[in-house]
Design a protein around this motif. Structure first.
Motif, PDB file in Angstrom:
ATOM      1  N   VAL A  29       0.826  -1.206   0.000  1.00 33.98           N
ATOM      2  CA  VAL A  29       0.000   0.000   0.000  1.00 33.98           C
ATOM      3  C   VAL A  29       0.860   1.257   0.000  1.00 33.98           C
ATOM      4  CG1 VAL A  29      -1.856  -1.193   1.214  1.00 33.98           C
ATOM      5  CG2 VAL A  29      -0.176   0.152   2.521  1.00 33.98           C
ATOM      6  N   LYS A  30       2.170   1.072  -0.024  1.00 34.24           N
ATOM      7  CA  LYS A  30       3.072   2.218   0.026  1.00 34.24           C
ATOM      8  C   LYS A  30       2.959   3.101  -1.213  1.00 34.24           C
ATOM      9  CE  LYS A  30       7.852   3.222   1.283  1.00 34.24           C
ATOM     10  NZ  LYS A  30       9.189   2.640   1.538  1.00 34.24           N
ATOM     11  N   SER A  31       2.584   2.516  -2.322  1.00 34.22           N
ATOM     12  CA  SER A  31       2.511   3.284  -3.560  1.00 34.22           C
ATOM     13  C   SER A  31       1.344   2.808  -4.401  1.00 34.22           C
ATOM     14  CB  SER A  31       3.813   3.141  -4.348  1.00 34.22           C
ATOM     15  OG  SER A  31       4.027   1.791  -4.670  1.00 34.22           O
ATOM     16  N   GLU A  52      -4.527   8.456  -3.560  1.00 34.76           N
ATOM     17  CA  GLU A  52      -3.570   8.529  -4.646  1.00 34.76           C
ATOM     18  C   GLU A  52      -2.147   8.336  -4.128  1.00 34.76           C
ATOM     19  OE1 GLU A  52      -4.440  12.231  -6.712  1.00 34.76           O
ATOM     20  OE2 GLU A  52      -6.545  11.907  -6.195  1.00 34.76           O
ATOM     21  N   SER A  53      -1.256   7.973  -5.022  1.00 30.95           N
ATOM     22  CA  SER A  53       0.108   7.650  -4.606  1.00 30.95           C
ATOM     23  C   SER A  53       0.819   8.858  -4.006  1.00 30.95           C
ATOM     24  CB  SER A  53       0.904   7.104  -5.790  1.00 30.95           C
ATOM     25  OG  SER A  53       0.941   8.040  -6.843  1.00 30.95           O
ATOM     26  N   THR A  68     -13.832   8.273   5.648  1.00 33.46           N
ATOM     27  CA  THR A  68     -12.418   8.633   5.603  1.00 33.46           C
ATOM     28  C   THR A  68     -11.600   7.436   5.156  1.00 33.46           C
ATOM     29  OG1 THR A  68     -12.714  10.210   7.428  1.00 33.46           O
ATOM     30  CG2 THR A  68     -10.459   9.526   6.901  1.00 33.46           C
ATOM     31  N   ILE A  69     -10.823   7.634   4.109  1.00 36.92           N
ATOM     32  CA  ILE A  69      -9.915   6.588   3.639  1.00 36.92           C
ATOM     33  C   ILE A  69      -8.540   6.836   4.237  1.00 36.92           C
ATOM     34  CG2 ILE A  69      -9.318   7.845   1.521  1.00 36.92           C
ATOM     35  CD1 ILE A  69      -9.117   5.117   0.103  1.00 36.92           C
ATOM     36  N   SER A  70      -7.882   5.764   4.650  1.00 38.12           N
ATOM     37  CA  SER A  70      -6.553   5.900   5.221  1.00 38.12           C
ATOM     38  C   SER A  70      -5.785   4.610   4.977  1.00 38.12           C
ATOM     39  CB  SER A  70      -6.620   6.207   6.716  1.00 38.12           C
ATOM     40  OG  SER A  70      -7.213   5.132   7.415  1.00 38.12           O
ATOM     41  N   LYS A  71      -4.480   4.682   5.219  1.00 34.65           N
ATOM     42  CA  LYS A  71      -3.690   3.469   5.081  1.00 34.65           C
ATOM     43  C   LYS A  71      -2.614   3.436   6.149  1.00 34.65           C
ATOM     44  CE  LYS A  71      -0.520   5.296   1.545  1.00 34.65           C
ATOM     45  NZ  LYS A  71      -0.033   5.122   0.131  1.00 34.65           N
ATOM     46  N   ASP A  72      -2.192   2.240   6.495  1.00 30.83           N
ATOM     47  CA  ASP A  72      -1.127   2.026   7.463  1.00 30.83           C
ATOM     48  C   ASP A  72      -0.051   1.219   6.763  1.00 30.83           C
ATOM     49  OD1 ASP A  72       0.562   1.149   9.521  1.00 30.83           O
ATOM     50  OD2 ASP A  72      -1.074   1.130  10.973  1.00 30.83           O
ATOM     51  N   ILE A  73       1.038   1.906   6.408  1.00 30.05           N
ATOM     52  CA  ILE A  73       2.099   1.227   5.663  1.00 30.05           C
ATOM     53  C   ILE A  73       2.744   0.130   6.491  1.00 30.05           C
ATOM     54  CG2 ILE A  73       4.352   1.555   4.575  1.00 30.05           C
ATOM     55  CD1 ILE A  73       3.371   4.353   3.749  1.00 30.05           C
TER      56      ILE A  73
END
Length: 125
Positions: A29-31, A52-53, A68-73
């Motif tokens: 999910v980093k990019s 988006e990247s 809310t969209i989020s990510k945890d690398i």
């Protein structure tokens, strides 16, 4: 081989909250472009939120201010926090990954080529 696995769906009453999770394998999910889509019975699949990247976030008008969209690398996971849920949010929700070339909407399905199996969200009034 890439697989996307969603979880966190369920049944809630209107006004409630849910958090969806997506854990990919074979992909970081980093990019890249990451997104959440939904499809209600008899309707087309629609983009809900995109990450988006470069870090820009895009939301569908119908969920802006509530989702809310989020990510945890560190966990290689993508999330969708959904608040103030409405009956019209009822749908199968899909996690997706792809690449966006920078024009058009990042919520368009054309940019995504990996899809999860979906998790059902049902909101009762």
């Amino acid at each position: 081989q890439v697989h996307l696995r969603e979880s966190g769906g369920g049944s809630v009453q209107a006004g409630g909250s849910l958090t969806l999770s997506c854990v990919p394998s074979g992909l970081t999910v980093k990019s890249g472009l990451l997104g959440w889509f939904r499809q209600a019975p008899g309707k087309e699949r629609e983009g809900v939120a995109a990450y988006e990247s470069h870090g820009d976030l895009t939301y569908a008008y119908s969920v802006k201010g509530r989702f809310t969209i989020s990510k945890d690398i560190s966990k290689n996971a993508l999330y969708l926090q959904m608040n103030d849920l409405k009956p019209e949010d009822t749908a199968m929700y899909y996690c997706a990954a792809g690449d966006w070339v920078g024009h058009g909407s990042p919520l368009s399905r054309i940019w995504y080529y990996y899809w999860g199996q979906g998790t059902q969200v049902t909101v009762s009034s």
